[in-house]
Scaffold this motif. Structure first.
Motif, PDB file in Angstrom:
ATOM      1  N   ASP A 164      -1.805   6.860  -4.328  1.00  0.00           N
ATOM      2  CA  ASP A 164      -2.604   7.357  -3.201  1.00  0.00           C
ATOM      3  C   ASP A 164      -1.737   8.217  -2.273  1.00  0.00           C
ATOM      4  OD1 ASP A 164      -4.104   7.726  -0.883  1.00  0.00           O
ATOM      5  OD2 ASP A 164      -5.146   5.812  -1.159  1.00  0.00           O
ATOM      6  N   MET A 165      -1.955   9.517  -2.376  1.00  0.00           N
ATOM      7  CA  MET A 165      -1.089  10.427  -1.620  1.00  0.00           C
ATOM      8  C   MET A 165      -1.373  10.385  -0.129  1.00  0.00           C
ATOM      9  SD  MET A 165      -0.875  13.514  -4.350  1.00  0.00           S
ATOM     10  CE  MET A 165       0.623  14.273  -3.768  1.00  0.00           C
ATOM     11  N   SER A 166      -2.612  10.099   0.224  1.00  0.00           N
ATOM     12  CA  SER A 166      -2.946  10.080   1.649  1.00  0.00           C
ATOM     13  C   SER A 166      -2.239   8.913   2.340  1.00  0.00           C
ATOM     14  CB  SER A 166      -4.452   9.966   1.842  1.00  0.00           C
ATOM     15  OG  SER A 166      -4.898   8.704   1.390  1.00  0.00           O
ATOM     16  N   GLN A 167      -1.902   7.873   1.568  1.00  0.00           N
ATOM     17  CA  GLN A 167      -1.199   6.725   2.148  1.00  0.00           C
ATOM     18  C   GLN A 167       0.303   6.798   1.896  1.00  0.00           C
ATOM     19  OE1 GLN A 167      -3.071   3.107   0.812  1.00  0.00           O
ATOM     20  NE2 GLN A 167      -4.999   3.590   1.819  1.00  0.00           N
ATOM     21  N   GLY A 168       0.747   7.917   1.367  1.00  0.00           N
ATOM     22  CA  GLY A 168       2.189   8.092   1.163  1.00  0.00           C
ATOM     23  C   GLY A 168       2.723   7.420  -0.077  1.00  0.00           C
ATOM     24  N   SER A 169       1.854   7.050  -1.003  1.00  0.00           N
ATOM     25  CA  SER A 169       2.332   6.371  -2.214  1.00  0.00           C
ATOM     26  C   SER A 169       3.015   7.319  -3.190  1.00  0.00           C
ATOM     27  CB  SER A 169       1.172   5.697  -2.947  1.00  0.00           C
ATOM     28  OG  SER A 169       0.607   4.707  -2.166  1.00  0.00           O
ATOM     29  N   PHE A 170       2.870   8.621  -2.949  1.00  0.00           N
ATOM     30  CA  PHE A 170       3.418   9.611  -3.877  1.00  0.00           C
ATOM     31  C   PHE A 170       3.859  10.803  -3.039  1.00  0.00           C
ATOM     32  CE2 PHE A 170       3.230  12.948  -7.072  1.00  0.00           C
ATOM     33  CZ  PHE A 170       3.557  12.321  -8.256  1.00  0.00           C
ATOM     34  N   ARG A 171       5.175  10.936  -2.834  1.00  0.00           N
ATOM     35  CA  ARG A 171       5.688  11.959  -1.921  1.00  0.00           C
ATOM     36  C   ARG A 171       6.716  12.828  -2.645  1.00  0.00           C
ATOM     37  NH1 ARG A 171       6.583   6.987   1.043  1.00  0.00           N
ATOM     38  NH2 ARG A 171       8.824   7.349   1.222  1.00  0.00           N
ATOM     39  N   CYS A 172       6.619  14.109  -2.412  1.00  0.00           N
ATOM     40  CA  CYS A 172       7.491  15.033  -3.139  1.00  0.00           C
ATOM     41  C   CYS A 172       8.507  15.682  -2.207  1.00  0.00           C
ATOM     42  CB  CYS A 172       6.676  16.146  -3.788  1.00  0.00           C
ATOM     43  SG  CYS A 172       5.424  15.529  -4.910  1.00  0.00           S
ATOM     44  N   GLN A 209       5.657   4.952  -4.609  1.00  0.00           N
ATOM     45  CA  GLN A 209       5.605   3.550  -4.174  1.00  0.00           C
ATOM     46  C   GLN A 209       5.038   2.712  -5.307  1.00  0.00           C
ATOM     47  OE1 GLN A 209       3.357   3.081  -0.578  1.00  0.00           O
ATOM     48  NE2 GLN A 209       5.060   3.691   0.731  1.00  0.00           N
ATOM     49  N   LEU A 210       5.725   1.644  -5.656  1.00  0.00           N
ATOM     50  CA  LEU A 210       5.235   0.769  -6.718  1.00  0.00           C
ATOM     51  C   LEU A 210       4.162  -0.150  -6.136  1.00  0.00           C
ATOM     52  CD1 LEU A 210       8.607  -0.161  -8.454  1.00  0.00           C
ATOM     53  CD2 LEU A 210       7.137   1.821  -8.795  1.00  0.00           C
ATOM     54  N   ASN A 211       3.116  -0.392  -6.934  1.00  0.00           N
ATOM     55  CA  ASN A 211       2.001  -1.192  -6.397  1.00  0.00           C
ATOM     56  C   ASN A 211       2.235  -2.683  -6.614  1.00  0.00           C
ATOM     57  OD1 ASN A 211       1.778  -0.940  -9.125  1.00  0.00           O
ATOM     58  ND2 ASN A 211      -0.416  -0.585  -9.172  1.00  0.00           N
ATOM     59  N   THR A 212       3.284  -3.199  -5.953  1.00  0.00           N
ATOM     60  CA  THR A 212       3.546  -4.640  -5.981  1.00  0.00           C
ATOM     61  C   THR A 212       2.873  -5.287  -4.784  1.00  0.00           C
ATOM     62  OG1 THR A 212       5.570  -4.285  -4.726  1.00  0.00           O
ATOM     63  CG2 THR A 212       5.784  -4.345  -7.113  1.00  0.00           C
ATOM     64  N   ARG A 213       2.747  -6.609  -4.832  1.00  0.00           N
ATOM     65  CA  ARG A 213       2.157  -7.323  -3.693  1.00  0.00           C
ATOM     66  C   ARG A 213       3.179  -7.454  -2.567  1.00  0.00           C
ATOM     67  NH1 ARG A 213      -0.693  -9.872  -7.936  1.00  0.00           N
ATOM     68  NH2 ARG A 213       1.123 -11.053  -8.598  1.00  0.00           N
ATOM     69  N   SER A 214       4.421  -7.758  -2.940  1.00  0.00           N
ATOM     70  CA  SER A 214       5.447  -7.984  -1.916  1.00  0.00           C
ATOM     71  C   SER A 214       6.523  -6.912  -2.029  1.00  0.00           C
ATOM     72  CB  SER A 214       6.054  -9.379  -2.071  1.00  0.00           C
ATOM     73  OG  SER A 214       6.748  -9.481  -3.298  1.00  0.00           O
ATOM     74  N   LYS A 215       7.415  -6.902  -1.072  1.00  0.00           N
ATOM     75  CA  LYS A 215       8.419  -5.842  -1.005  1.00  0.00           C
ATOM     76  C   LYS A 215       9.504  -6.024  -2.072  1.00  0.00           C
ATOM     77  CE  LYS A 215       7.302  -4.625   3.654  1.00  0.00           C
ATOM     78  NZ  LYS A 215       7.718  -4.529   5.062  1.00  0.00           N
ATOM     79  N   ILE A 216      10.350  -5.029  -2.176  1.00  0.00           N
ATOM     80  CA  ILE A 216      11.341  -5.083  -3.273  1.00  0.00           C
ATOM     81  C   ILE A 216      12.411  -6.134  -3.006  1.00  0.00           C
ATOM     82  CG2 ILE A 216      12.646  -3.089  -2.331  1.00  0.00           C
ATOM     83  CD1 ILE A 216      13.306  -2.379  -5.310  1.00  0.00           C
ATOM     84  N   PHE A 217      12.746  -6.375  -1.748  1.00  0.00           N
ATOM     85  CA  PHE A 217      13.813  -7.337  -1.471  1.00  0.00           C
ATOM     86  C   PHE A 217      13.367  -8.484  -0.565  1.00  0.00           C
ATOM     87  CE2 PHE A 217      16.217  -3.275  -2.175  1.00  0.00           C
ATOM     88  CZ  PHE A 217      16.651  -3.614  -3.446  1.00  0.00           C
ATOM     89  N   SER A 218      12.082  -8.560  -0.246  1.00  0.00           N
ATOM     90  CA  SER A 218      11.612  -9.655   0.607  1.00  0.00           C
ATOM     91  C   SER A 218      10.200 -10.043   0.204  1.00  0.00           C
ATOM     92  CB  SER A 218      11.625  -9.236   2.089  1.00  0.00           C
ATOM     93  OG  SER A 218      10.450  -8.512   2.412  1.00  0.00           O
ATOM     94  N   GLY A 219       9.742 -11.170   0.736  1.00  0.00           N
ATOM     95  CA  GLY A 219       8.409 -11.665   0.428  1.00  0.00           C
ATOM     96  C   GLY A 219       7.352 -11.184   1.411  1.00  0.00           C
ATOM     97  N   ALA A 220       7.633 -10.095   2.152  1.00  0.00           N
ATOM     98  CA  ALA A 220       6.631  -9.550   3.077  1.00  0.00           C
ATOM     99  C   ALA A 220       5.622  -8.718   2.295  1.00  0.00           C
ATOM    100  CB  ALA A 220       7.310  -8.700   4.143  1.00  0.00           C
ATOM    101  N   SER A 221       4.403  -8.655   2.826  1.00  0.00           N
ATOM    102  CA  SER A 221       3.329  -7.933   2.146  1.00  0.00           C
ATOM    103  C   SER A 221       3.542  -6.423   2.215  1.00  0.00           C
ATOM    104  CB  SER A 221       1.994  -8.286   2.814  1.00  0.00           C
ATOM    105  OG  SER A 221       0.979  -7.443   2.326  1.00  0.00           O
TER     106      SER A 221
END
Lengths: 487, 95, 487
Positions: free
Chosen positions: C192-200, C20-32
């Protein structure tokens, strides 16, 4: 009042001959009597009245700036494919019969901001798939020139409403001819702008790379007024073009002396005699205005229908996957499991033609068929575009019939989808290429309107409107109103 | 080319549509009509022709990385067929 | 490996890592993209796939993806294209995922993976592409039903695909750790793997040693810890070998790792092999970046872990172990370098950071970023130890004072608390003489060869001076005094 053009209505409103509320109430009363045409899915009298009052307040209140909105007080209707906040937006489908849109389409916002009054949402072929308006969950629309005939589609309700003077103008969308073919069948003027000229945000997608919104109006001048408001860059639509909108109305009176108009033999195959005659009458009018007529070859035109009936279904098969009964729209009763929920919701709520196109599209994209169908079609599409680019190096606009013939009878082609598809034989290529195209009324035949099409280069809507307007200064076909109108 | 019943059923599965047994032949028939219609383009020589996915030979404009969308869950779920405790509810999914 | 060699099987593993990229908003929308919000409170109309909505690409994802690409020496896709991947699942609102198929942003590349054995193995990457994350299905919320939370839908992902080049769970984990270190170093992801930011997802197959063709593989999805990754692969390898040795066949399927039972099992929902019908996303246009963009990204990239480790070894003369450890995360490496620079002694800094600072941080459960002593403070402290102003022992007490907030400036604290080390012989000599005189017996023993007693005398002197004496100097002086004293 309903006999006046938009420009005339604006003058009257500004002079105080009548108020926006009076004009709106006049149209609302007409909607009641026009119900038999089935042109509307939803009418919005309360919204219309409150909008009209706001326009009047702005106009009358001393101290407030005069109403300079381009369409202040003009009653219009939206094709039910444009999302309208708080109002059902059905796309002509059972799937969205209960869908109250939580946002406005950009086109709706722009027209609201311009002071236009929303009378309601017009009937259409389900998800814009059709050429007769018979594929609507809300029933077929009748052609005001002959209630036994179709108004064309998919923007059939929008075209019938304008022709029957149930609204001053309307919005429509055009994926393969859905503005121009109904405009031709109903004797009005409609323009499909360059792909990307009008924002697609909030416009329910059929085939994303082909869909384009545009106005249906009584004349080129009215269409120019509408398009001036509807067009423009929208950061919410990635395919929207970031180029300033020219003064369409200002360009209407340009002389077309020396303008090069191309005729194309590929667009005259299979047309009926009346249509052919009206085309050559129009040629004479343009020659009298000093235009130069020449012949142009567009040899790839005949591949447009095959390419379209691969690309449009392919895109639609994905665009319509979101209708799954989970977050909005129709959900079947008591689903046994998730698959049942998906399949039954979709099977019950989509009409036959929509399902057929989804199947064709899924097939064209599936493993083993992708190259022969989808990929091939996208290559053919480029050849079609290249053909137009070459043509516009020789001429300024192309003049063709809009349809092979006039409006056909209700039910005549419902069991022959291929015959229905061929309705769009002259209109589809411009969608594939993304160029602008306009349909305007020509000499009717046997009490039925005929339409001619002008196609132009990318972003050259101004020239199309200019040429059509010049024609309409010399002719009065666009002023004819249907027999339905007679008291 | 003509599609078989098997292919149509597979495509219907991909599309999450049911085709009742008594309609399958009609569906096959009309799909074959469409395929016959589009067959014509196979004759076009498209060697080295790049595909055209979009009429505009333009490139994507990008959006600044800003949060612009407020929470509208209430409004969105008002029109949901089944939403409870803020969640969209579907029949049990077994992973 | 040996075990496998004995059993006659070899394992082939490829990993697909979703970051998961650590951006503020989503890849295709302005949602947090904030983690942990109320369900569906961060799912906007675009994330929900509502009718008529359109995606617009977040600019922030490209520098991150390009930085990763440069970090693995990959070819950067100067033109990258988004595609639709079609399948139905409740956590996928549109019925398709927007991803990159034929033209990904990162093409090829490789990483050097330091294995626990000390050997470095190069693993090649196939690609890394941008895509949107799906939502989450919650099965425990309702009786017999599943709840869908779409907050995560649309979160930007970089999917990093390796070649099938790893031959054991240990290698796969070492590779995954290397990628994890890289994406956190480059600020591509919080990791952060516990939050699912890095999944294999692990693609695992086995084959008889010497067999040229790959065996049938299974894909074990969504493993979100390194420990589970190792166990899932080990389980899967054992399972496959057992089946094959029993004469069975491996079914190509998607499996889930169950940490509670420590086993993998087939995912029922994805049983049928799906035809994803990829095609170019018509709502988006190709993304084109230029050389300058890439150069700008390159200019802002930090030194990468492997290069930093080598520099720590060569420039600072750190041991391989210290260099590896201190380069393992960017904040730690930066802290260490700052402290070392201020101290003007990197080996001393390495020792103190590893032993004292990390000891304290671990004890308090804090991150390096949360250290109560700044790198400069620690560096100043170490400089005073190095130049002999204070002893190491006093240094530790000042370290505690800094941590407790009792000290801010090291030099001021030394002065105000009189901690300056005593190193002039005029002060020390009388003390030493006194101690030798008080302990004549021990002095005798020393002189008769029991030189270990030197430590006893030094200790006594240190005690007498309250630890402020310079231990090395005391050592020298005591030795001289004992050696010189007359029998």
């Amino acid at each position: 009042m309903h006999k006046l053009s938009i420009a005339e209505q604006r003058q009257c409103l500004q002079r105080g001959d009548f108020s926006a509320l009076e004009l709106t109430q006049h149209y609302l009363a007409r909607l009641e009597t026009g119900g038999a045409l089935n042109a509307f899915i939803t009418t919005t009298p309360e919204l219309a009245i409150s909008q009209a009052k706001r326009v009047d307040a702005a106009r009358i209140n001393p101290g407030r700036a005069p109403d300079t909105t381009p369409l202040g007080g003009i009653p219009i209707a939206h094709k039910d494919i444009f999302c309208t906040e708080g109002i059902r937006t059905s796309a002509g489908s059972r799937m969205l019969d209960n869908f109250i849109a939580p946002y406005n389409a950009t086109v709706v916002d722009k027209l609201n901001d311009a002071g236009a009054i929303t009378l309601g949402k017009t009937n259409m072929d389900e998800f814009a798939m059709g050429s007769s308006n018979e594929n609507s969950y809300y029933g077929a629309v009748k052609n005001p020139w002959d209630p036994a005939r179709v108004p064309g589609g998919s923007s059939g309700g929008s075209a019938a409403a304008v022709a029957a003077r149930l609204c001053a103008a309307s919005t429509g969308t055009d994926t393969g001819g859905s503005i121009r073919q109904p405009a031709a069948f109903c004797g009005i003027t409609g323009i499909k702008p360059t792909y990307g000229r009008v924002s697609r945000w909030g416009m329910i997608a059929y085939a994303s790379s082909l869909d384009q919104g545009g106005p249906l109006a009584r004349s080129a001048e009215d269409a120019a007024l509408m398009l001036s408001v509807m067009a423009g860059y929208d950061p919410r639509d990635s395919t929207s073009i970031d180029t300033a909108v020219p003064d369409y109305r200002g360009a209407l009176n340009n002389s077309i002396k020396g303008l090069k108009i191309g005729l194309c033999s590929q667009y005259m195959e299979n047309i009926d005699i009346a249509t052919e005659r009206s085309l050559f009458e129009a040629v004479k009018v343009f020659e009298s205005l000093g235009a130069i007529i020449s012949d142009v070859e567009l040899s790839n035109t005949r591949h447009a229908i095959p390419a379209y009936y691969v690309i449009a279904p392919a895109e639609c098969s994905a665009n319509l996957s979101r209708y799954d009964g989970v977050r909005f729209g129709y959900r079947c009763e008591a689903p046994a499991d998730l698959k049942d929920l998906y399949k039954r919701s979709r099977t019950e709520a989509f009409g036959k033609e929509v399902k057929q196109r989804i199947l064709v599209g899924s097939f064209a994209l599936s493993a083993g068929y992708y190259d022969a169908y989808y990929r091939k079609a996208q290559q053919v599409r480029r050849l079609i575009k290249q053909g137009f680019i070459a043509a516009f190096q020789q001429v300024d606009v192309l003049l063709t019939p809009t349809t092979p013939g006039p409006a056909f009878k209700l039910g005549e082609k419902t069991n022959d989808p291929i015959a229905m598809y061929l309705q769009d034989v002259y209109t589809i290529a411009s969608n594939l290429a993304g160029i602008p195209a306009l349909s305007f009324p020509s000499n009717p035949h046997g009490g039925l309107p005929t339409g001619l099409q002008l196609m132009g280069n990318y972003l050259d809507e101004a020239t199309l409107l200019n040429v059509a307007h010049q024609f309409q200064q010399q002719t009065s076909w666009h002023k004819l109103s249907p027999a339905w109108e007679a008291p | 080319m003509k599609v078989s019943k098997e292919v149509v059923e597979q495509v219907a599965e991909l599309s999450q549509l049911n085709i009742p047994e008594n309609e399958i032949n009609d569906v096959i028939e009309s799909l074959n009509q469409v395929l016959a219609l589009v067959e014509e383009m196979q004759s076009v020589d498209t060697t080295d022709v790049p595909v055209m996915a979009n009429p505009l030979d333009a490139t994507q404009t990008l959006r600044a990385d800003k949060v612009t969308e407020p929470d509208q869950r209430g409004r969105f779920q008002e029109i949901a067929p089944d939403a409870r405790d803020g969640l969209y509810v579907v029949p049990r999914v077994v992973e | 490996m040996t075990e496998q060699a004995e059993s006659g099987w070899e394992t082939v593993i490829g990993l697909e890592i979703h970051v998961q990229l650590n951006t503020r908003s989503k890849i295709f929308s302005g949602a947090s993209t904030q983690f942990g919000a109320e369900p569906n409170s961060q799912a906007c109309a675009i994330d929900l796939g509502m009718p008529g909505v359109l995606p617009v690409v977040n600019a922030a994802v490209f520098p991150k993806a390009v930085a990763f690409g440069l970090g693995v020496g990959a070819e950067i896709g100067m033109t990258s294209v988004f595609d639709r991947k079609n399948y139905f699942y409740p956590d996928l609102p549109k019925g398709y995922q927007i991803t990159q198929m034929d033209y990904p942003i990162v093409r090829g590349g490789k990483v050097d993976v330091l294995l626990p054995s000390g050997i470095t193995k190069t693993v090649r990457l196939t690609r890394a592409h941008l895509e949107e994350d799906a939502g989450k299905s919650l099965h425990e919320e309702f009786q017999g039903a599943t709840g869908i939370d779409l907050n995560r839908a649309g979160t930007p992902l970089l999917e990093i695909v390796s070649e099938p080049e790893m031959s054991s769970a240990v290698e796969a984990v070492a590779y995954a750790r290397t990628i994890h270190q890289l994406v956190t170093y480059l600020d591509v992801s919080d990791g952060d793997m516990s939050q699912g930011s890095f999944r294999c997802d692990a693609n695992v197959s086995v084959r008889r040693i010497g067999t040229p063709d790959l065996g049938t593989r299974t894909e074990t999805k969504n493993v979100n810890s390194f420990r589970f990754l190792e166990r899932a692969i080990d389980f899967e390898v054992a399972r496959q070998i057992q089946i094959l040795e029993g004469g069975g066949r491996i079914i190509q399927e998607t499996r889930l790792y169950d940490p509670d039972k420590d086993e993998t099992r087939p995912m029922r929902s994805k049983e049928t092999a799906t035809d994803y019908r990829y095609f170019p996303e018509p709502d988006l246009l190709p993304v084109v970046i230029n050389e300058k963009f890439v150069a700008d990204v390159r200019a802002t990239m930090p030194e990468l872990p492997a290069a930093r480790r080598q520099r720590f070894e060569s420039q600072f003369k750190l041991s391989n172990d210290d260099a590896t450890f201190l380069s393992s995360s960017l904040p730690l490496a930066k802290y260490f370098e700052q402290a070392g620079q201020t101290a003007e002694d990197f080996r001393l800094a390495a020792n103190w950071v590893r032993v004292e600072l990390l000891g304290m941080l671990n004890k308090q459960g804090l991150d390096i970023g949360e250290s109560l002593i700044s790198a400069t403070q620690l560096g100043e402290l170490l400089r005073r130890i190095k130049d002999g102003t204070i002893s190491g022992k006093i240094g530790k007490s000042i370290f505690d004072a800094l941590w407790a907030g009792d000290a801010t400036s090291v030099d001021e604290y030394i002065e105000s608390h009189g901690l300056r080390q005593v190193s002039d012989s005029d002060t020390l000599t009388p003390i030493i003489e006194k101690i030798i005189n008080d302990n004549t017996q021990q002095a005798e023993q020393y002189r008769s060869g029991k030189t270990k007693l030197l430590g006893f005398f030094v200790g006594q002197v240190m005690k007498e001076t309250g630890g402020k004496a310079n231990p090395q100097q005391v050592n020298d002086l005591v030795k001289t005094a004992l050696d010189q004293a007359p029998p």
